[in-house]
Design a protein around this motif. Structure first.
Motif, PDB file in Angstrom:
ATOM      1  N   ALA A  28      -0.143  -3.567  -2.327  1.00 53.80           N
ATOM      2  CA  ALA A  28      -0.755  -2.972  -1.650  1.00 53.80           C
ATOM      3  C   ALA A  28      -0.013  -2.954  -0.117  1.00 53.80           C
ATOM      4  CB  ALA A  28      -2.106  -2.896  -0.696  1.00 53.80           C
ATOM      5  N   ASP A  29       1.795  -3.918  -0.160  1.00 52.82           N
ATOM      6  CA  ASP A  29       2.926  -3.768   0.982  1.00 52.82           C
ATOM      7  C   ASP A  29       2.550  -2.796   2.282  1.00 52.82           C
ATOM      8  OD1 ASP A  29       4.284  -4.061   1.968  1.00 52.82           O
ATOM      9  OD2 ASP A  29       6.315  -4.638   1.174  1.00 52.82           O
ATOM     10  N   PRO A  30       2.221  -2.959   2.749  1.00 55.52           N
ATOM     11  CA  PRO A  30       1.771  -1.911   4.311  1.00 55.52           C
ATOM     12  C   PRO A  30       3.249  -1.173   4.718  1.00 55.52           C
ATOM     13  CG  PRO A  30       2.195  -4.299   5.088  1.00 55.52           C
ATOM     14  CD  PRO A  30       2.108  -4.524   3.665  1.00 55.52           C
ATOM     15  N   ASP A  31       4.155  -2.285   4.005  1.00 51.17           N
ATOM     16  CA  ASP A  31       5.877  -1.645   3.900  1.00 51.17           C
ATOM     17  C   ASP A  31       6.450  -0.604   3.028  1.00 51.17           C
ATOM     18  OD1 ASP A  31       6.284  -2.134   6.329  1.00 51.17           O
ATOM     19  OD2 ASP A  31       6.750  -3.900   5.876  1.00 51.17           O
ATOM     20  N   GLY A  32       5.574  -0.627   1.857  1.00 49.38           N
ATOM     21  CA  GLY A  32       5.460  -0.081   0.743  1.00 49.38           C
ATOM     22  C   GLY A  32       5.168   1.301   0.317  1.00 49.38           C
ATOM     23  N   TYR A  33       5.744   2.011  -0.583  1.00 52.66           N
ATOM     24  CA  TYR A  33       4.656   2.706  -0.909  1.00 52.66           C
ATOM     25  C   TYR A  33       3.573   2.720  -1.860  1.00 52.66           C
ATOM     26  CZ  TYR A  33       7.666   0.632  -5.357  1.00 52.66           C
ATOM     27  OH  TYR A  33       7.746  -0.475  -6.098  1.00 52.66           O
ATOM     28  N   GLY A  34       2.563   2.026  -1.526  1.00 52.30           N
ATOM     29  CA  GLY A  34       1.608   2.009  -2.740  1.00 52.30           C
ATOM     30  C   GLY A  34       0.787   3.249  -1.713  1.00 52.30           C
ATOM     31  N   TRP A  35       0.833   3.554  -0.775  1.00 55.39           N
ATOM     32  CA  TRP A  35      -0.087   3.941  -0.250  1.00 55.39           C
ATOM     33  C   TRP A  35      -0.477   5.813  -0.588  1.00 55.39           C
ATOM     34  CZ3 TRP A  35       2.325   8.796   1.120  1.00 55.39           C
ATOM     35  CH2 TRP A  35       3.280   9.016   1.508  1.00 55.39           C
ATOM     36  N   MET A  36       0.600   5.770  -1.409  1.00 55.66           N
ATOM     37  CA  MET A  36       0.710   6.850  -2.175  1.00 55.66           C
ATOM     38  C   MET A  36      -0.454   7.101  -3.577  1.00 55.66           C
ATOM     39  SD  MET A  36       4.108   7.962  -3.498  1.00 55.66           S
ATOM     40  CE  MET A  36       5.721   7.193  -2.026  1.00 55.66           C
ATOM     41  N   SER A  47       3.571  -2.207 -13.606  1.00 56.65           N
ATOM     42  CA  SER A  47       4.318  -1.409 -12.220  1.00 56.65           C
ATOM     43  C   SER A  47       3.062  -0.970 -11.437  1.00 56.65           C
ATOM     44  CB  SER A  47       5.633  -0.768 -13.085  1.00 56.65           C
ATOM     45  OG  SER A  47       6.464  -1.351 -14.369  1.00 56.65           O
ATOM     46  N   ILE A  48       2.365   0.263 -11.882  1.00 57.79           N
ATOM     47  CA  ILE A  48       1.493   0.837 -11.650  1.00 57.79           C
ATOM     48  C   ILE A  48       0.446  -0.030 -10.820  1.00 57.79           C
ATOM     49  CG2 ILE A  48      -0.530   2.473 -10.698  1.00 57.79           C
ATOM     50  CD1 ILE A  48       1.408   3.692 -13.104  1.00 57.79           C
ATOM     51  N   ASP A  49      -0.383  -1.045 -11.403  1.00 53.83           N
ATOM     52  CA  ASP A  49      -1.048  -2.508 -10.957  1.00 53.83           C
ATOM     53  C   ASP A  49      -0.788  -3.217 -10.115  1.00 53.83           C
ATOM     54  OD1 ASP A  49      -3.208  -0.810 -13.018  1.00 53.83           O
ATOM     55  OD2 ASP A  49      -2.654  -2.860 -14.466  1.00 53.83           O
ATOM     56  N   ALA A  98      -7.857   1.655  -6.577  1.00 61.73           N
ATOM     57  CA  ALA A  98      -7.048   1.453  -5.561  1.00 61.73           C
ATOM     58  C   ALA A  98      -7.409   1.508  -4.174  1.00 61.73           C
ATOM     59  CB  ALA A  98      -6.066   2.329  -5.936  1.00 61.73           C
ATOM     60  N   ASN A  99      -8.368   0.895  -3.913  1.00 65.42           N
ATOM     61  CA  ASN A  99      -8.598   1.256  -2.327  1.00 65.42           C
ATOM     62  C   ASN A  99      -9.055   0.035  -1.391  1.00 65.42           C
ATOM     63  OD1 ASN A  99     -10.384   3.817  -3.328  1.00 65.42           O
ATOM     64  ND2 ASN A  99     -11.327   2.669  -4.479  1.00 65.42           N
ATOM     65  N   SER A 100      -7.438   0.173  -1.079  1.00 65.51           N
ATOM     66  CA  SER A 100      -7.480  -1.402  -0.158  1.00 65.51           C
ATOM     67  C   SER A 100      -5.701  -1.285   0.392  1.00 65.51           C
ATOM     68  CB  SER A 100      -6.757  -2.865  -0.700  1.00 65.51           C
ATOM     69  OG  SER A 100      -6.761  -3.223   0.650  1.00 65.51           O
ATOM     70  N   HIS A 101      -5.875  -1.437   1.670  1.00 62.59           N
ATOM     71  CA  HIS A 101      -4.446  -0.980   2.554  1.00 62.59           C
ATOM     72  C   HIS A 101      -3.657  -2.962   2.718  1.00 62.59           C
ATOM     73  CE1 HIS A 101      -4.127   2.818   3.055  1.00 62.59           C
ATOM     74  NE2 HIS A 101      -5.604   3.020   3.271  1.00 62.59           N
TER      75      HIS A 101
END
Length: 170
Positions: free
Chosen positions: A81-89, A73-75, A97-100
């Motif tokens: 890296a959905d720009p509208d999602g919560y991966g930015w956290m 789930s985390i991976d 994890a270094n991509s937007h």
């Protein structure tokens, strides 16, 4: 995606959740967690007794949630890296994890190889951080901490999803 986070709250279980007070964290899927002395990793112990119902069989067939599902789930969040999602956290915090943006196959493989999320045993997962961050644990009480059923994702996702992500779904 972030906008419909309240829907996610009612559908998925989170690693941890907020208790009655603003600073009270309680386990939901995780029965315990500890932050390393240097603040650069968090171990989550998964509480037995959480299950995914397999959609094609209904309640007659379930799989018990374990550390591999948490890692998946985390991976998945970091690779999509959905720009509208919560991966930015998690971006720039979890090792690798270094991509937007949605990762290509090579970038996804590099992320996995970086070892940001490790399964220590079937009920323990470690999240490795690039730096100590005092609020890191609280991120997993939000949508970044949901645990998804990889079998359902593999069946419902576009055919290229599991191929492109490099993730094993079973």
């Amino acid at each position: 995606e972030t906008f419909r986070g309240s829907l996610v709250d009612g559908i998925y279980e989170f690693l941890i959740t907020y208790g009655h007070g603003a600073s009270d964290l309680e386990g939901e899927v995780a029965s315990a967690w500890n932050v390393a002395a240097d603040g650069k990793s968090i171990n989550f112990t998964i509480e037995p007794g959480h299950f995914f119902v397999l959609p094609e069989t209904g309640a007659s067939t379930c799989i018990e949630l374990n550390a591999w599902h948490v890692k998946y789930s985390i991976d998945r969040t970091n690779i999509m890296a959905d720009p509208d999602g919560y991966g930015w956290m998690l971006d720039g915090l979890i090792t690798g994890a270094n991509s937007h943006q949605d990762l290509n196959v090579s970038e996804a493989q590099d992320y996995i190889a970086a070892g940001g999320v490790e399964v220590l045993d079937d009920m323990t997962v470690r999240v490795n951080l690039d730096f100590a961050y005092s609020a890191a644990v609280t991120i997993f009480a939000f949508n970044a901490g949901i645990v998804m059923n990889p079998v359902w994702i593999a069946e419902e996702a576009p055919a290229t999803y599991t191929q492109d992500s490099g993730l094993k779904t079973a």
